[in-house]
Design a protein around this motif. Structure first.
Motif, mmCIF file in Angstrom:
data_model
loop_
_atom_site.group_PDB
_atom_site.id
_atom_site.type_symbol
_atom_site.label_atom_id
_atom_site.label_comp_id
_atom_site.label_asym_id
_atom_site.label_seq_id
_atom_site.Cartn_x
_atom_site.Cartn_y
_atom_site.Cartn_z
ATOM 1 N N ILE A 86 9.478 -13.285 -12.965
ATOM 2 C CA ILE A 86 9.485 -13.467 -11.355
ATOM 3 C C ILE A 86 8.119 -13.459 -10.610
ATOM 4 O O ILE A 86 7.373 -13.018 -10.987
ATOM 5 C CB ILE A 86 10.272 -11.879 -10.706
ATOM 6 C CG1 ILE A 86 11.825 -12.004 -11.818
ATOM 7 C CG2 ILE A 86 10.420 -11.513 -9.377
ATOM 8 C CD1 ILE A 86 12.229 -10.949 -11.016
ATOM 9 N N SER A 87 8.509 -14.040 -9.481
ATOM 10 C CA SER A 87 6.419 -14.698 -8.176
ATOM 11 C C SER A 87 5.782 -13.389 -7.819
ATOM 12 O O SER A 87 6.890 -12.219 -7.149
ATOM 13 C CB SER A 87 6.679 -15.643 -8.105
ATOM 14 O OG SER A 87 7.598 -15.824 -7.319
ATOM 15 N N ASP A 88 4.892 -13.098 -7.420
ATOM 16 C CA ASP A 88 4.704 -12.391 -6.814
ATOM 17 C C ASP A 88 4.537 -10.773 -6.857
ATOM 18 O O ASP A 88 5.067 -9.882 -6.487
ATOM 19 C CB ASP A 88 4.818 -12.530 -5.245
ATOM 20 C CG ASP A 88 5.016 -13.983 -4.969
ATOM 21 O OD1 ASP A 88 3.476 -14.482 -4.888
ATOM 22 O OD2 ASP A 88 5.439 -14.221 -4.085
ATOM 23 N N CYS A 89 5.216 -10.791 -8.291
ATOM 24 C CA CYS A 89 5.553 -8.576 -8.032
ATOM 25 C C CYS A 89 4.933 -8.745 -9.402
ATOM 26 O O CYS A 89 4.482 -9.228 -10.949
ATOM 27 C CB CYS A 89 7.109 -8.619 -8.143
ATOM 28 S SG CYS A 89 7.429 -9.207 -9.413
ATOM 29 N N ALA A 90 4.324 -7.231 -10.125
ATOM 30 C CA ALA A 90 4.465 -6.413 -11.296
ATOM 31 C C ALA A 90 5.781 -5.583 -12.113
ATOM 32 O O ALA A 90 6.157 -5.595 -12.592
ATOM 33 C CB ALA A 90 2.925 -5.971 -11.634
ATOM 34 N N MET A 91 5.854 -5.048 -10.732
ATOM 35 C CA MET A 91 6.976 -3.812 -11.180
ATOM 36 C C MET A 91 8.161 -4.859 -10.136
ATOM 37 O O MET A 91 7.894 -3.930 -9.257
ATOM 38 C CB MET A 91 6.870 -2.709 -10.740
ATOM 39 C CG MET A 91 7.758 -1.464 -10.671
ATOM 40 S SD MET A 91 7.050 0.413 -10.121
ATOM 41 C CE MET A 91 7.663 1.266 -10.914
ATOM 42 N N VAL A 92 8.539 -5.373 -10.956
ATOM 43 C CA VAL A 92 9.687 -5.845 -10.522
ATOM 44 C C VAL A 92 11.134 -5.246 -9.936
ATOM 45 O O VAL A 92 11.645 -5.332 -8.507
ATOM 46 C CB VAL A 92 10.702 -6.892 -11.870
ATOM 47 C CG1 VAL A 92 11.208 -7.340 -11.061
ATOM 48 C CG2 VAL A 92 9.008 -7.770 -12.415
ATOM 49 N N LEU A 93 11.163 -4.021 -9.989
ATOM 50 C CA LEU A 93 12.299 -3.188 -9.793
ATOM 51 C C LEU A 93 12.765 -2.761 -8.324
ATOM 52 O O LEU A 93 13.166 -2.475 -7.022
ATOM 53 C CB LEU A 93 12.604 -2.242 -10.278
ATOM 54 C CG LEU A 93 13.141 -2.007 -12.216
ATOM 55 C CD1 LEU A 93 13.048 -2.098 -13.127
ATOM 56 C CD2 LEU A 93 14.862 -0.738 -11.962
ATOM 57 N N GLU A 94 11.016 -2.838 -7.735
ATOM 58 C CA GLU A 94 10.599 -2.005 -6.566
ATOM 59 C C GLU A 94 9.761 -3.290 -5.823
ATOM 60 O O GLU A 94 10.269 -3.378 -4.172
ATOM 61 C CB GLU A 94 9.523 0.037 -6.785
ATOM 62 C CG GLU A 94 10.079 0.581 -7.819
ATOM 63 C CD GLU A 94 10.395 0.889 -6.642
ATOM 64 O OE1 GLU A 94 10.656 0.893 -5.461
ATOM 65 O OE2 GLU A 94 11.130 2.251 -7.425
ATOM 66 N N GLU A 95 8.610 -4.241 -6.365
ATOM 67 C CA GLU A 95 8.475 -5.430 -5.249
ATOM 68 C C GLU A 95 9.667 -6.545 -5.535
ATOM 69 O O GLU A 95 9.693 -6.911 -4.191
ATOM 70 C CB GLU A 95 7.178 -5.490 -6.093
ATOM 71 C CG GLU A 95 6.398 -4.950 -6.409
ATOM 72 C CD GLU A 95 4.952 -5.141 -6.705
ATOM 73 O OE1 GLU A 95 3.935 -5.680 -6.208
ATOM 74 O OE2 GLU A 95 4.921 -4.929 -7.850
ATOM 75 N N GLN A 96 10.077 -6.709 -6.077
ATOM 76 C CA GLN A 96 11.430 -7.788 -5.946
ATOM 77 C C GLN A 96 12.663 -7.215 -6.452
ATOM 78 O O GLN A 96 13.853 -7.802 -7.009
ATOM 79 C CB GLN A 96 10.764 -8.890 -6.348
ATOM 80 C CG GLN A 96 9.819 -9.138 -6.387
ATOM 81 C CD GLN A 96 9.732 -10.117 -4.945
ATOM 82 O OE1 GLN A 96 10.728 -10.080 -4.002
ATOM 83 N NE2 GLN A 96 8.355 -10.386 -4.697
ATOM 84 N N PRO A 97 13.749 -6.598 -5.431
ATOM 85 C CA PRO A 97 14.930 -6.028 -6.269
ATOM 86 C C PRO A 97 15.654 -7.080 -5.714
ATOM 87 O O PRO A 97 17.013 -6.793 -6.552
ATOM 88 C CB PRO A 97 14.415 -4.128 -5.747
ATOM 89 C CG PRO A 97 13.983 -4.720 -4.004
ATOM 90 C CD PRO A 97 12.892 -5.895 -4.898
ATOM 91 N N HIS A 121 1.158 -1.416 0.002
ATOM 92 C CA HIS A 121 -0.247 0.139 -0.402
ATOM 93 C C HIS A 121 0.902 1.311 -0.455
ATOM 94 O O HIS A 121 0.862 2.024 -0.669
ATOM 95 C CB HIS A 121 -1.174 -0.010 1.257
ATOM 96 C CG HIS A 121 -2.050 0.971 0.670
ATOM 97 N ND1 HIS A 121 -1.350 2.041 1.699
ATOM 98 C CD2 HIS A 121 -2.843 1.862 0.809
ATOM 99 C CE1 HIS A 121 -2.236 3.523 1.751
ATOM 100 N NE2 HIS A 121 -3.626 3.115 1.050
ATOM 101 N N ASP A 122 1.651 1.982 0.640
ATOM 102 C CA ASP A 122 2.722 3.067 0.487
ATOM 103 C C ASP A 122 3.746 2.846 -0.391
ATOM 104 O O ASP A 122 3.494 4.244 -1.012
ATOM 105 C CB ASP A 122 3.952 2.478 2.128
ATOM 106 C CG ASP A 122 3.189 2.557 3.386
ATOM 107 O OD1 ASP A 122 2.301 2.468 3.744
ATOM 108 O OD2 ASP A 122 3.686 1.555 3.935
ATOM 109 N N LEU A 123 4.075 1.796 -1.204
ATOM 110 C CA LEU A 123 4.558 1.973 -2.197
ATOM 111 C C LEU A 123 3.389 2.400 -3.472
ATOM 112 O O LEU A 123 3.859 3.249 -4.351
ATOM 113 C CB LEU A 123 5.552 0.920 -2.818
ATOM 114 C CG LEU A 123 6.357 0.617 -4.692
ATOM 115 C CD1 LEU A 123 7.266 1.730 -4.549
ATOM 116 C CD2 LEU A 123 6.499 -1.108 -5.265
ATOM 117 N N VAL A 124 2.540 1.910 -3.796
ATOM 118 C CA VAL A 124 1.465 2.105 -4.550
ATOM 119 C C VAL A 124 0.973 4.084 -3.964
ATOM 120 O O VAL A 124 0.835 4.553 -5.105
ATOM 121 C CB VAL A 124 0.319 2.030 -4.501
ATOM 122 C CG1 VAL A 124 -1.303 2.108 -4.963
ATOM 123 C CG2 VAL A 124 -0.033 0.160 -4.736
#
Length: 454
Positions: free
Chosen positions: A399-410, A313-316
């Protein structure tokens, strides 16, 4: 109560009243003036199970006793052992009561020392503003206007060129990822050149009305001016979304100037009818009404897919605030208009000369790692793009469990990028030292085995 223990006697009648009616108020005998306080002290001591010293402290801090009887108030003040009246004024700021001291033990009541807070140090700050301080800002003249380039690292090291997506710039797109601890350690061996599309940098002024925004092919051609200005013979491309499409175009037109590509959510085809319609409305609203809620919702879907609040939520909220306040709507409308009017990359896995294949269709010759998130709306586009690449020098990763890879799964992206560079011979320093140690250990163990066999 027995008289020897400080019993009670009836008070005489007050105000000349001859009746000897027993009053409810009593007074200790003169022979033992402090017997009442001894009884109270024992009662408090039994109630809180404290030591005699604590009970005395509590009694000394009590207010004067007020005894009412027969319409007259009688005040008794604290007395010492000799019977003298003590000064029983309430202290202005008592440190603590006897009960608090009993509960807290010997714990000091001084303010907490901040020695532990002073010892905390942040070794790898992930603040987004740190990339602005670490980069050297440049404005590069090109045939289609000036573009903004931010340089991060030593220019004598191998070069990595980044390109951002729609609605973002180099800071909002790559700050969190390149400040990640793994990437900070890896980038000691590289110099990163963050390229921003015309008018998309932070605080950019509105482009003139007569300005003709470059097409996707012209945006890719602008990278030649960047390489020529800094004297770069070969670079590693790192692009996201629209930036990945621009870098793929540049690599296809200049294969000798790109050593490797890391592309995230890359689209290799022209825009479909649904995308064209949505983005056309967005560009029109951006020009006439500014950043509307519909445009923000589409940009959030473009970057995060569906239901991003359930993941972070914070990232969004941070990206929504950026779209509302940090983007020039008119300039973004021009960039979106150029993106939806893109043409096909004309890539084909089939080698040239094969019957039935297009004569001008060739695939990318350099190594390519094609990455997407499992929740991204561009998964099918990356699958199509992967089908056009040479399988001998390309790989596709979801990569699983993400859409914006750079921010959600760095962490996962940084590890994949590190292994990709290591496989292509770019990673040096600690990786090579670790490889040499492992090879030396394996050779020594094999030598010991041979000696044992002999």
């Amino acid at each position: 109560m027995p008289q020897s223990e400080g019993g009670y006697v009836s008070l005489p009648a007050m105000n000349g009243n001859g009746s000897a009616i027993y009053q409810s108020t009593t007074e200790p005998q003169a022979a033992s003036p402090n017997s009442v306080f001894k009884s109270v002290r024992r009662a408090f001591g039994q109630a809180i199970k404290s030591s005699p010293g604590e009970s005395e402290e509590l009694v000394r801090m009590e207010r004067p006793v007020v005894i009412v009887g027969g319409g007259t108030s009688i005040y008794f003040r604290d007395r010492d052992k000799t019977g003298k009246t003590l000064n029983t004024k309430m202290p202005s700021a008592p440190t603590h009561t006897a009960e608090e001291a009993h509960l807290l033990g010997t714990m000091p009541v001084d303010p907490m020392d901040d020695i532990e807070l002073r010892s905390v140090q942040l070794q790898f700050p992930n603040a987004r503003g740190s990339i602005l301080e670490a980069c050297e800002q440049r404005r590069m003249p090109t045939d289609k206007g000036d573009i903004h380039v931010a340089i991060q690292g030593d220019t004598s090291k191998p070069a990595i060129v980044t390109y951002h997506d729609l609605g973002l710039n180099y800071a909002t797109s790559f700050a969190g990822f390149f400040n990640y601890p793994v990437m900070r350690g890896l980038l000691e061996n590289f110099c990163v050149y963050h390229v921003t599309a015309p008018g998309q940098e932070e605080g950019a002024p509105t482009l003139p009305e007569d300005y003709v925004y470059p097409t996707m092919d012209e945006l890719a051609a602008q990278l030649l001016f960047v390489l020529s200005h800094f004297g770069l013979k070969s670079v590693i491309g790192f692009g996201v979304g629209a930036g990945a499409n621009i870098l793929a175009r540049f690599a296809h037109a200049n294969p000798d100037k790109v050593g490797a590509l890391c592309l995230i959510n890359c689209v290799s085809t022209q825009s479909g009818w649904i995308e064209w319609g949505y983005q056309s409305f967005n560009a029109r609203f951006l020009r006439t009404k500014g950043m509307t809620q519909g445009v923000i919702d589409y940009l959030m879907w473009h970057h995060f897919g569906r239901n991003p609040e359930e993941r972070n939520h914070d990232l969004v909220q941070m990206y929504k605030q950026h779209f509302e306040r940090g983007v020039n709507p008119t300039n973004l409308a021009m960039f979106i208009n150029a993106y939806i009017h893109r043409n096909d990359l004309h890539l084909a896995r089939t080698p040239p000369g094969t019957p039935g294949a297009e004569t001008a269709a060739t695939t990318l010759k350099m190594p390519v790692i094609n990455i997407t998130g499992s929740l991204s709306p561009h998964v099918e586009d990356t699958v199509t793009f992967n089908g056009r690449l040479d399988p001998t020098n390309s790989s596709w990763m979801k990569i699983s469990d993400c859409a914006m890879v750079l921010e959600e799964q760095p962490a996962k992206l940084a590890e994949a990028f590190r292994l990709f560079l290591q496989g292509e011979g770019y990673a040096v320093g600690t990786l090579q030292k670790l490889a040499r140690k492992m090879s030396a250990a394996s050779r020594s163990s094999s030598t010991q085995i041979e000696l044992c066999v002999q």
